[in-house]
Design a protein around this motif. Structure first.
Motif, PDB file in Angstrom:
ATOM      1  N   GLU A  69     -48.112 -46.452   0.413  1.00 31.69           N
ATOM      2  CA  GLU A  69     -48.990 -47.470  -0.172  1.00 31.69           C
ATOM      3  C   GLU A  69     -48.227 -48.768  -0.417  1.00 31.69           C
ATOM      4  OE1 GLU A  69     -51.319 -48.230  -4.385  1.00 31.69           O
ATOM      5  OE2 GLU A  69     -51.061 -46.170  -3.709  1.00 31.69           O
ATOM      6  N   GLN A  70     -47.020 -48.661  -0.965  1.00 35.30           N
ATOM      7  CA  GLN A  70     -46.225 -49.853  -1.261  1.00 35.30           C
ATOM      8  C   GLN A  70     -45.772 -50.571   0.010  1.00 35.30           C
ATOM      9  OE1 GLN A  70     -47.468 -49.858  -4.416  1.00 35.30           O
ATOM     10  NE2 GLN A  70     -45.668 -51.153  -4.676  1.00 35.30           N
ATOM     11  N   THR A  71     -45.490 -49.827   1.052  1.00 34.80           N
ATOM     12  CA  THR A  71     -45.104 -50.445   2.326  1.00 34.80           C
ATOM     13  C   THR A  71     -46.285 -51.210   2.909  1.00 34.80           C
ATOM     14  OG1 THR A  71     -43.488 -48.693   2.679  1.00 34.80           O
ATOM     15  CG2 THR A  71     -44.121 -49.982   4.606  1.00 34.80           C
ATOM     16  N   THR A  72     -47.483 -50.651   2.791  1.00 34.17           N
ATOM     17  CA  THR A  72     -48.693 -51.350   3.238  1.00 34.17           C
ATOM     18  C   THR A  72     -48.890 -52.633   2.435  1.00 34.17           C
ATOM     19  OG1 THR A  72     -49.707 -49.266   3.897  1.00 34.17           O
ATOM     20  CG2 THR A  72     -51.193 -51.124   3.546  1.00 34.17           C
ATOM     21  N   LYS A  73     -48.665 -52.563   1.128  1.00 32.21           N
ATOM     22  CA  LYS A  73     -48.780 -53.771   0.287  1.00 32.21           C
ATOM     23  C   LYS A  73     -47.762 -54.826   0.702  1.00 32.21           C
ATOM     24  CE  LYS A  73     -50.714 -51.705  -3.886  1.00 32.21           C
ATOM     25  NZ  LYS A  73     -50.480 -51.387  -5.316  1.00 32.21           N
ATOM     26  N   LEU A  74     -46.543 -54.402   1.025  1.00 32.21           N
ATOM     27  CA  LEU A  74     -45.528 -55.349   1.483  1.00 32.21           C
ATOM     28  C   LEU A  74     -45.971 -56.028   2.772  1.00 32.21           C
ATOM     29  CD1 LEU A  74     -42.739 -56.686   1.285  1.00 32.21           C
ATOM     30  CD2 LEU A  74     -41.809 -54.693   2.473  1.00 32.21           C
ATOM     31  N   ALA A  75     -46.552 -55.264   3.674  1.00 31.80           N
ATOM     32  CA  ALA A  75     -47.051 -55.842   4.925  1.00 31.80           C
ATOM     33  C   ALA A  75     -48.117 -56.888   4.642  1.00 31.80           C
ATOM     34  CB  ALA A  75     -47.599 -54.740   5.826  1.00 31.80           C
TER      35      ALA A  75
END
Length: 121
Positions: A77-83
């Motif tokens: 989820e956090q990696t998606t938010k970073l993207a």
């Protein structure tokens, strides 16, 4: 006479250890590490464990598996938010846009840093 040599050897060993410890102030063991990596073609997240270290601890591998299970969904989820944050900041649809083409890296860098002309062409 042998006792004196053993004492000297112990002192030399302690001095060597002290020197080693002074030179490596950041000496650390990382039993579990999460890493987020941004490349021209992707944003990814990986987790790794120091299995050798954890195998020596009673329940260490169980702890590693449990920790990995608990963080994998959060980090996805956090990696998606970073993207999404990068998409807003740099104004491109995906980080991997055209990354497989011959000039994909150049296009990514141009988008990331606002371009720049190559006067040599």
């Amino acid at each position: 006479m042998a006792g004196k040599n053993n004492g000297l050897d112990a002192i030399m060993a302690m001095m060597a250890l002290k020197t080693l410890m002074n030179d490596t102030k950041d000496l650390a063991i990382h039993p579990f590490t999460i890493e987020v990596t941004v490349t021209p073609g992707s944003i990814g997240c990986s987790a790794s464990g120091n299995r050798k270290f954890l195998e020596d601890l009673d329940g260490g591998i169980e702890w590693l598996d449990e920790t990995n299970d608990r963080v994998k969904d959060i980090m996805a989820e956090q990696t998606t938010k970073l993207a999404e944050l990068m998409k807003k900041k740099f104004g491109f649809e995906t980080v991997a846009d055209d990354s497989n083409s011959e000039d994909g890296f150049a296009k990514f860098m141009e988008t990331l840093f606002g371009g720049g002309q190559n006067d040599s062409e």
